[in-house]
Design a protein around this motif. Structure first.
Motif, PDB file in Angstrom:
ATOM      1  N   SER A   1       0.822  -1.201   0.000  1.00 31.18           N
ATOM      2  CA  SER A   1       0.000   0.000   0.000  1.00 31.18           C
ATOM      3  C   SER A   1       0.861   1.258   0.000  1.00 31.18           C
ATOM      4  CB  SER A   1      -0.896  -0.038   1.246  1.00 31.18           C
ATOM      5  OG  SER A   1      -1.846   0.966   1.190  1.00 31.18           O
TER       6      SER A   1
ATOM      7  N   THR B   1       1.315   4.450  -2.715  1.00 23.01           N
ATOM      8  CA  THR B   1       1.232   5.864  -2.309  1.00 23.01           C
ATOM      9  C   THR B   1       2.462   6.625  -2.749  1.00 23.01           C
ATOM     10  OG1 THR B   1      -0.019   5.194  -0.363  1.00 23.01           O
ATOM     11  CG2 THR B   1       0.886   7.416  -0.345  1.00 23.01           C
TER      12      THR B   1
ATOM     13  N   GLU C   1       2.163   7.296  -6.388  1.00 26.10           N
ATOM     14  CA  GLU C   1       1.074   8.232  -6.686  1.00 26.10           C
ATOM     15  C   GLU C   1       1.450   9.654  -6.314  1.00 26.10           C
ATOM     16  OE1 GLU C   1      -3.574   7.963  -6.801  1.00 26.10           O
ATOM     17  OE2 GLU C   1      -2.805   7.356  -4.844  1.00 26.10           O
ATOM     18  N   ASN C   2       2.071   9.813  -5.184  1.00 28.77           N
ATOM     19  CA  ASN C   2       2.416  11.147  -4.690  1.00 28.77           C
ATOM     20  C   ASN C   2       3.828  11.578  -5.081  1.00 28.77           C
ATOM     21  OD1 ASN C   2      -0.083  11.227  -3.534  1.00 28.77           O
ATOM     22  ND2 ASN C   2       0.609  10.850  -1.446  1.00 28.77           N
ATOM     23  N   GLU C   3       4.456  10.769  -5.914  1.00 27.92           N
ATOM     24  CA  GLU C   3       5.804  11.095  -6.401  1.00 27.92           C
ATOM     25  C   GLU C   3       6.776  11.403  -5.271  1.00 27.92           C
ATOM     26  OE1 GLU C   3       5.491  14.081  -9.495  1.00 27.92           O
ATOM     27  OE2 GLU C   3       3.648  13.148 -10.215  1.00 27.92           O
ATOM     28  N   HIS C   4       6.769  10.508  -4.276  1.00 24.52           N
ATOM     29  CA  HIS C   4       7.737  10.676  -3.189  1.00 24.52           C
ATOM     30  C   HIS C   4       9.152  10.509  -3.724  1.00 24.52           C
ATOM     31  CE1 HIS C   4       4.700   9.434   0.170  1.00 24.52           C
ATOM     32  NE2 HIS C   4       4.417  10.593  -0.375  1.00 24.52           N
TER      33      HIS C   4
ATOM     34  N   ARG D   1      -7.234  -1.140  -4.763  1.00 24.92           N
ATOM     35  CA  ARG D   1      -6.757   0.230  -4.569  1.00 24.92           C
ATOM     36  C   ARG D   1      -7.559   1.155  -5.481  1.00 24.92           C
ATOM     37  NH1 ARG D   1      -2.516   2.493  -1.482  1.00 24.92           N
ATOM     38  NH2 ARG D   1      -2.206   4.625  -2.193  1.00 24.92           N
ATOM     39  N   SER D   2      -8.093   2.226  -4.894  1.00 23.03           N
ATOM     40  CA  SER D   2      -8.847   3.210  -5.671  1.00 23.03           C
ATOM     41  C   SER D   2      -7.944   4.386  -6.024  1.00 23.03           C
ATOM     42  CB  SER D   2     -10.031   3.722  -4.842  1.00 23.03           C
ATOM     43  OG  SER D   2     -10.759   2.648  -4.290  1.00 23.03           O
TER      44      SER D   2
ATOM     45  N   GLY E   1      -7.753   8.345  -8.103  1.00 17.58           N
ATOM     46  CA  GLY E   1      -8.408   9.434  -8.805  1.00 17.58           C
ATOM     47  C   GLY E   1      -7.595   9.790 -10.036  1.00 17.58           C
TER      48      GLY E   1
ATOM     49  N   ARG F   1      -6.872  12.664 -11.045  1.00 21.86           N
ATOM     50  CA  ARG F   1      -5.997  13.769 -10.624  1.00 21.86           C
ATOM     51  C   ARG F   1      -5.602  14.725 -11.747  1.00 21.86           C
ATOM     52  NH1 ARG F   1      -1.913  11.608  -5.812  1.00 21.86           N
ATOM     53  NH2 ARG F   1      -3.557  10.725  -4.522  1.00 21.86           N
TER      54      ARG F   1
ATOM     55  N   LYS G   1       1.096   6.323 -13.587  1.00 20.81           N
ATOM     56  CA  LYS G   1       0.929   5.866 -12.205  1.00 20.81           C
ATOM     57  C   LYS G   1       0.150   4.554 -12.148  1.00 20.81           C
ATOM     58  CE  LYS G   1       1.312  10.425 -10.363  1.00 20.81           C
ATOM     59  NZ  LYS G   1       0.691  11.564  -9.718  1.00 20.81           N
TER      60      LYS G   1
END
Lengths: 548, 312, 129
Positions: free
Chosen positions: B16, B20, B23-26, B109-110, B112, B114, B123
């Motif tokens: 998970s 993330t 998705e959040n480009e960490h 996993r859901s 958006g 974005r 992504k």
């Protein structure tokens, strides 16, 4: 004054009001005309559109004499914790002047689970009384003569089982089924759309409902087999027109299902009843009640071809709007309930529950429920509102509003017909979305102060914590579990299993009426969870569509 | 936590968190993907697309259950539109998959959309790889086939299922061009509704006209997802498509094409970002823009100059 | 940075009143959040698992049936057991003031009672996430 000069005067007047409104911005968002005149009633015909009270189209009321003959039934929704506690509350209410009983069941009971089911943990007795078997039902009506009192039970998916239990208790006490008076809510469509205590999918649920119609028309003829409900639809956020439109669409679906199952409309329609909300806007509510009677009678007469005038009548129980009561300054709720009561009475309800001031905080205490009951009694005996039948008839505003709400409701009903009926409309999520949109709109209005709620977004005070609220002890769950263990040990389990097996077979036979078999099972002290478990097994469970 | 390592050891939380990060480009996203990459390429990726209201989520739920019956583990990615006004989204597909939540063989996993066109399909592709590396046999990617970005997402799949329903307006004409061409299997859902025969016939006609050079003629399957009808047959068609695709070599060709496109897109993006970063130093880009806008210089010459200086 | 705050709006237990949960979910969407809404009748286990899979930053529990003292702490327990220690967990519904301290002690960051505006909820989330 002729029409032309009246129109000019209205235009002049409206301009004045617009000017005044500019200085009173809170009132800017009001939807209706500010002044109603004979112009608004043009084209109306007394006989055709209103009729005498007790005559088609029943706009003025379903009984000719209304409250001159007898008051609406003062029926306070009650129930919590154990059957013993609730029985005490019922006897208190009856001795305080309430004229009918109304049973609230806890969520496990409403959803067909026993108190010892894993999913019932924390929920037993919280929002109503826990009924696990006939044994609990016997306690619930202890010292209450079912031959004399009429009882409404707010039970939907497992209505068949609770009704069977009620009949069994009455029998045990020497009251035959044909003497019983009361109502079961039994309205599954609104559960799917707004209330959430469904169990089975639509098809088997409709079957159970039509089984009940048929069984009662023969065996319990004075029983209201369904309370087609708009209360919860309104509470979920709908407008007044949507409330009656979606409910009447549900009613149409039930009639169609019963007719499809082979019943003649006049065999069951006379025992259909409705359940409205009494909201804050007093006059709009009165108009809504009147419009609903006219819409329904026309549908029953013209669409379904019912011949018996009793089939055309929309008889209604009402509850004052719980969602309009606030946690802030709870005493104010007593005033709100009084106004809502006035609306219901002027609207012509047959039966009424009034909420207590602690509605937003907890279930009512004896004291707060007494005030709620007194509210009805004061309106009945002191206000004069019950002295005249349909007192607002002829009011330019109320008649115009009645017409408007009728027109809007008919549009929605047409739309639902176009979609394929209420069942399809619910499966597609149409009704749920309409309700949600109205709810969201309302919330935005409140948060932007376009809609004022006294004590919440205006006239707030520093709130003190409220004392003396009713609390349901967590031990209720433990108590019920013990009772269940004892019951299971002491009853004839062979008989229980035989009855459940018979039920399972009958569930699979679409032509079988399940009521007699459920009656048998209930008398063996099979539990609600066991009986519903069999039905869950055969019918499956409803999967709610996502509609956000 | 060393996300990649824990993920490979079976941690669902790590799985998970990896999604993330991507998705959040960490900052650690690229590192995670690098560590996981060698473990990807095993899952069968199935894309499920179609107009809103077609019942894709319900179908996804039933298809996942079918695969679970076969003993396979399933990853599900459910994409929902992000509001262009607020940037928020209601991710409501899970509601139809409640039964699967507690099944340890399923991970849902859901996501958006974005709003960034290219970003979303990348992504999603990375999330597919993450679920792949975590060992899921099947990965279902469910999205709405109405935007170009969603068409791109669906192209990350080995098998594309197009879901249609009878009675939704103009039916086939309303479907975004491009979806019909890429469908491997067509599912007509709510097959008990009026208009199903007509839709089925129209679809078959269009598919005949559209017949590609490949040997696979997409079948049209009727299902009633909320009753679980037709699901087993649908899964069979999917299995047949994959088999045929592997036998004919299409499977590998498609994957190579995707890898190529992924590589090039990644290259474009990183190069572009690198150059843009350089240009934003000391307002260099502003000066160039001013000179081009005033017609002192032309954009073609400017770009050539920038490239020349970067490649030096 | 493409970061969005992800929120799980959940209805634990048997309570079927979802007007509030749905209004809050929409308001959160309008406030720029990604909202996962899982519908009615969620068990604590389902809520914890959905929170894990969706890696949410916030869990908003809505309950009007009086079962909050049993269900809310259980949910917090399961979330923590899954290793998600940074999630902000908030609650709303018909919850008596006298229960709030106990819920906070059990790990619920804030409880929003009837009459709360959605703006208040959004502000709280923005300040605490």
């Amino acid at each position: 004054m002729n029409n032309e000069s009246l129109k000019l005067k209205v235009a002049e007047y409206t301009a004045k009001v617009d000017k005044a409104s500019a200085k009173f911005p809170e009132r800017k968002n009001l939807e209706y005309n500010r002044l109603y005149t004979p112009l608004d009633l043009e084209g109306m015909d007394y006989e055709r559109d209103l009729g005498m009270p007790g005559t088609y189209p029943f706009t003025r009321g379903v009984q000719p004499t209304m409250y001159r003959g007898r008051f609406w039934t003062m029926r306070m929704y009650a129930g919590f914790s154990t059957a013993e506690e609730s029985n005490k509350r019922y006897r208190y209410l009856l001795s305080s002047g309430s004229t009918g009983l109304s049973c609230a069941f806890d969520l496990p009971t409403q959803i067909g689970y026993d108190s010892d089911d894993v999913i019932s943990e924390g929920e037993v007795g919280k929002v109503g009384v826990a009924i696990d078997s006939l044994a609990d039902m016997e306690i619930l009506f202890d010292q209450i003569d079912l031959g004399k009192v009429s009882t409404s039970m707010t039970i939907n998916a497992p209505a068949s089982v609770l009704l069977a239990m009620y009949i069994a208790v009455a029998e045990k006490n020497g009251v035959s089924a044909d003497k019983l008076q009361g109502t079961i809510q039994n309205d599954i469509l609104k559960e799917y759309a707004a209330r959430g205590t469904y169990i089975f999918p639509p098809k088997p649920s409709m079957r159970l409902i039509t089984n009940i119609f048929e069984y009662c028309s023969k065996n319990v003829p004075n029983w209201n087999t369904i309370s087609i409900s708009g209360y919860h639809i309104r509470e979920a956020g709908s407008t007044a027109a949507q409330e009656i439109a979606f409910t009447i669409a549900d009613g149409i679906a039930y009639c169609e299902a019963a007719i499809k199952a082979g019943l003649d409309v006049d065999d069951f329609a006379g025992r259909l009843s409705f359940f409205w909300n009494a909201h804050n806007n007093v006059l709009e509510e009165v108009a809504k009640f009147r419009a609903s009677r006219r819409v329904w009678s026309k549908i029953m007469k013209e669409r379904f071809g019912a011949k018996n005038p009793k089939s055309w009548m929309l008889r209604v129980h009402t509850q004052t709007a719980g969602s309009m009561l606030t946690a802030q300054q709870p005493e104010n709720n007593i005033v709100r309930v009084a106004l809502q009561t006035a609306a219901a009475v002027m609207g012509g309800t047959q039966s009424l529950h009034t909420n207590s001031k602690d509605e937003a905080l907890a279930l009512p205490t004896e004291d707060s429920v007494r005030v709620a009951l007194r509210t009805q009694q004061i309106v009945a005996y002191e206000s004069g509102l019950a002295d005249v039948v349909d007192p607002l008839a002829g009011s330019y505003y109320v008649e115009a509003m009645t017409n408007e709400i009728e027109a809007e409701a008919l549009k929605y009903i047409q739309k639902i017909d176009d979609i394929g009926g209420a069942v399809v409309a619910i499966e597609e999520g149409y009704i749920q979305r309409e309700i949600q949109d109205s709810a969201y709109k309302w919330q935005k209005e409140v948060e932007s102060d376009a809609r004022i709620i006294v004590g919440v977004n205006k006239f707030q005070i520093e709130e003190k914590p409220v004392e003396g609220l009713l609390r349901v002890d967590a031990s209720v769950g433990e108590g019920q579990k013990k009772k269940l263990a004892k019951l299971r040990a002491e009853r004839d389990n062979a008989a229980v299993n035989a009855a459940l097996a018979k039920l399972e077979a009958a569930c699979g036979d679409e032509d079988a009426n399940l009521m007699p078999i459920i009656m048998e099972a209930v008398k063996t002290y099979a539990t609600l969870g066991e009986i519903c478990g069999v039905m869950r097994k055969v019918f499956g469970e409803y999967q709610a569509p996502a509609t956000l | 936590m060393d996300i990649a390592e824990e993920l490979l050891n079976g941690s669902r939380l790590a799985l998970s968190r990896a999604i993330t990060a991507v998705e959040n480009e960490h900052d650690n996203a690229v590192d995670i993907m690098q560590k996981l990459y060698a473990h990807t390429g095993n899952a069968h990726v199935i894309g499920i697309t179609g107009p809103p209201g077609a019942g894709k989520s319900t179908l996804t739920d039933k298809l996942a259950k079918e695969y679970r019956k076969q003993g396979k583990t399933v990853g599900i990615i459910a994409v929902d539109p992000t509001s262009p006004f607020s940037g928020g989204a209601i991710l409501g597909d899970r509601i139809r998959m409640n039964d699967l939540t507690l099944d340890k063989g399923v991970f849902i996993r859901s996501m958006g959309t974005r709003g960034s066109l290219g970003g979303l399909s990348r992504k999603t592709a990375e999330t597919v790889k993450i679920m792949d590396a975590a060992g899921h046999d099947i990965i279902l990617v469910e999205t709405v086939g109405v935007g170009q970005s969603e068409v791109d997402i669906i192209k990350t799949a080995d098998t594309i299922i197009v879901v249609l329903v009878p009675g939704l307006g103009d039916d086939i004409q309303a479907i975004k061009a491009g979806i019909l061409e890429i469908g491997d299997v067509f599912a007509i859902n709510k097959a008990d509704h009026e208009g199903v025969d007509r839709l089925h016939t129209e679809l078959e006609m269009m598919l005949d006209l559209n017949q590609q050079k490949t040997e696979w003629r997409p079948p049209v399957k009727r299902v009633i997802a909320n009753r679980g009808e037709g699901i087993t047959e649908l899964a069979e068609s999917i299995a047949q498509q994959i088999d045929q695709s592997k036998q004919s070599g299409q499977f590998v060709t498609r994957r190579k094409e995707r890898t190529r496109s992924e590589l090039l897109v990644m290259l474009d993006e990183l190069l572009g970002r690198h150059v843009r970063n350089k240009l934003s130093v000391d307002g260099k880009i502003d000066k160039l823009v001013a000179s081009v806008e005033s017609r002192v210089r032309n954009p073609y010459a400017v770009v050539n100059e920038i490239i020349a200086s970067v490649l030096r | 940075m493409e970061k969005r705050v992800r929120i799980l709006v959940a209805k634990p237990g048997l309570d079927g009143h979802d007007r509030g949960a749905k209004v809050v979910a929409r308001a959160l969407r309008d406030g720029g959040f990604e909202v996962v809404y899982t519908g009615l009748r969620q068990t604590p286990e389902q809520i914890a698992e959905a929170a894990l899979q969706e890696d949410v930053n916030v869990i908003a529990l809505s309950l009007l049936s009086g079962a909050h003292n049993h269900l809310f702490p259980r949910i917090v327990e399961l979330i923590r057991a899954n290793g998600m220690n940074d999630v902000l967990i908030i609650g709303g519904g018909v919850i008596p003031d006298s229960d709030i301290a106990g819920l906070k002690a059990a790990g619920i960051a804030e409880v929003f009672t009837p009459g709360t505006s959605t703006t208040t909820i959004i502000d709280f989330i923005n300040a605490n996430v």
